[in-house]
Design a protein around this motif. Sequence first.
Motif, PDB file in Angstrom:
ATOM      1  N   PRO B   8      40.206 -17.397  43.594  1.00 50.32           N
ATOM      2  CA  PRO B   8      41.124 -16.255  43.559  1.00 50.32           C
ATOM      3  C   PRO B   8      40.990 -15.368  44.788  1.00 50.32           C
ATOM      4  O   PRO B   8      39.895 -15.193  45.315  1.00 50.32           O
ATOM      5  CB  PRO B   8      40.688 -15.486  42.307  1.00 50.32           C
ATOM      6  N   ARG B   9      42.118 -14.837  45.201  1.00 45.07           N
ATOM      7  CA  ARG B   9      42.114 -13.858  46.294  1.00 45.07           C
ATOM      8  C   ARG B   9      41.675 -12.520  45.723  1.00 45.07           C
ATOM      9  O   ARG B   9      42.261 -12.051  44.747  1.00 45.07           O
ATOM     10  CB  ARG B   9      43.504 -13.761  46.900  1.00 45.07           C
ATOM     11  N   VAL B  26      40.553 -11.943  52.256  1.00 45.06           N
ATOM     12  CA  VAL B  26      41.189 -11.737  53.555  1.00 45.06           C
ATOM     13  C   VAL B  26      40.873 -10.313  53.990  1.00 45.06           C
ATOM     14  O   VAL B  26      41.113  -9.365  53.246  1.00 45.06           O
ATOM     15  CB  VAL B  26      42.708 -11.949  53.481  1.00 45.06           C
ATOM     16  N   LEU B  89      49.822  -6.325  53.042  1.00 48.37           N
ATOM     17  CA  LEU B  89      50.427  -7.493  52.400  1.00 48.37           C
ATOM     18  C   LEU B  89      49.354  -8.302  51.677  1.00 48.37           C
ATOM     19  O   LEU B  89      49.523  -8.696  50.521  1.00 48.37           O
ATOM     20  CB  LEU B  89      51.135  -8.344  53.458  1.00 48.37           C
ATOM     21  N   ALA B  90      48.237  -8.505  52.355  1.00 47.10           N
ATOM     22  CA  ALA B  90      47.152  -9.278  51.747  1.00 47.10           C
ATOM     23  C   ALA B  90      46.655  -8.591  50.476  1.00 47.10           C
ATOM     24  O   ALA B  90      46.406  -9.246  49.453  1.00 47.10           O
ATOM     25  CB  ALA B  90      46.006  -9.458  52.743  1.00 47.10           C
ATOM     26  N   ALA B  92      48.383  -6.591  48.595  1.00 51.55           N
ATOM     27  CA  ALA B  92      49.441  -6.700  47.588  1.00 51.55           C
ATOM     28  C   ALA B  92      49.338  -8.038  46.865  1.00 51.55           C
ATOM     29  O   ALA B  92      49.514  -8.105  45.644  1.00 51.55           O
ATOM     30  CB  ALA B  92      50.812  -6.548  48.239  1.00 51.55           C
ATOM     31  N   VAL B  93      49.027  -9.082  47.619  1.00 48.39           N
ATOM     32  CA  VAL B  93      48.891 -10.397  46.989  1.00 48.39           C
ATOM     33  C   VAL B  93      47.711 -10.392  46.020  1.00 48.39           C
ATOM     34  O   VAL B  93      47.777 -10.982  44.939  1.00 48.39           O
ATOM     35  CB  VAL B  93      48.729 -11.499  48.058  1.00 48.39           C
ATOM     36  N   VAL B  96      48.916  -8.705  42.889  1.00 53.28           N
ATOM     37  CA  VAL B  96      49.825  -9.586  42.156  1.00 53.28           C
ATOM     38  C   VAL B  96      49.041 -10.704  41.477  1.00 53.28           C
ATOM     39  O   VAL B  96      49.309 -11.078  40.333  1.00 53.28           O
ATOM     40  CB  VAL B  96      50.884 -10.144  43.129  1.00 53.28           C
ATOM     41  N   ARG B  99      47.650  -9.290  38.380  1.00 55.26           N
ATOM     42  CA  ARG B  99      48.631  -8.842  37.402  1.00 55.26           C
ATOM     43  C   ARG B  99      49.290 -10.030  36.720  1.00 55.26           C
ATOM     44  O   ARG B  99      49.612  -9.993  35.554  1.00 55.26           O
ATOM     45  CB  ARG B  99      49.685  -7.975  38.087  1.00 55.26           C
ATOM     46  N   PHE B 104      48.160 -17.805  39.231  1.00 54.95           N
ATOM     47  CA  PHE B 104      47.248 -17.902  40.361  1.00 54.95           C
ATOM     48  C   PHE B 104      45.856 -18.415  40.034  1.00 54.95           C
ATOM     49  O   PHE B 104      45.215 -18.988  40.885  1.00 54.95           O
ATOM     50  CB  PHE B 104      47.100 -16.529  41.032  1.00 54.95           C
TER      51      PHE B 104
END
Lengths: 278, 108
Positions: B8-9, B26, B89-90, B92-93, B96, B99, B104
């Motif tokens: 997972p990110r 990231v 952006l990273a 935000a991913v 997400v 959530r 994912f």
Amino acid sequence: MAGYGGYGGGDAGGFMAGSQQGGSQAGGSKYADESLRPVTIKQLLDWEDTYPGAEPAIDGHPVTQVTIVGQVRSVKPQPTNITYRIDDGTGAIDVKKWVDSEAQGEGETGSGAGAIGPDAFVRVWGRLKNLGGKKHIGANFIRQIEDFNEVNYHFLEATYVHLFFSKGASAAGGVKQEGGGDNMFVDQGYGAGAGGGAGPGGGNSAMQARLATCSRNAQTICNFINNSPGGTEGVNLHVIAQGTRMNVRDIVNAADELLGQGIIYTTQDDETWAILDY
Amino acid sequence: MDGNSSTPRITCAYLNQYVGKLVTVVGKVVQLRGEEATIDADGTIHAFLNREAHLSANNGVQLIGKVNPDLSIKVLSSIDLGQGVDYNLANAVVEVTHRYKPLFLYEN
């Protein structure tokens, strides 16, 4: 019985629209389904065929062409194809790119498949294949990603498309609504508020997709009827007017729109509507 | 790697949920000291690099590694992302990801 005629008309219209959206019942062409859908690898791995040869579907919607991004974990050149193991952090899947024997310029630069090595970020276009329970992607195209942000962008896009199909939300309503209260649109009134709430529970996804193309007013009253206890009795114009605080003419116009889409039908009289559930 | 496992990110804030697990981070390289690096991913993360790591300070980096009990990361794979990384952006991913987990990550 005036109501019956209205029902018939609504039903017929509904099926037309349904066949264009859903595609599966209609015996016609499947070209409508040939859209390119951004997905995570986990979404592909999670799909299970209910019977042999079943068409892949995600969120109840058929998928044919998919696009993924990920990192190359291994490259296995074979006589007829090159098999890449692609990992996007959500899962890993094999991607087979057939070797074009005519264009065998081995050292092709840039987008050429030969140039892609381990650890590279790539974007893949292709079709999900399921051979003997082992899934892979038959790639039409693989290219290396130059800008890393494309990777993150892809995940947001995949999420957006997932929400679009599963919640059936329009750009104005549900997607942001679904985000858990951080609503950007303050003055949406009853309609949008109900939109987020009613989306998951109300109706099937094909209906939701059709509803998404309707006007705001139409969505509002559809959600209102959906949330009302009327059932097959339907909900009267005046009840809707009271509940949504819209004026009568707007409601009648919106109802006409929904009738045309086959989403609702008239019941006792021409001013009482119920959701057409099939 | 097995097909049915995910990395997972995450950002700094999620570290304590993933102790002993593989994750993807990231972030921006703040400091490099031998085989130890400080990464900014919505918070400071200490990372212990492997031999193959080729990072440079102020560049973006993607780390895949295991979260230690002290919330540092033992890096298994790292890749330099250069300058133009959009960290918002990273992040935000990452949000997400958590959530809408079914899209994912595999939970176990």
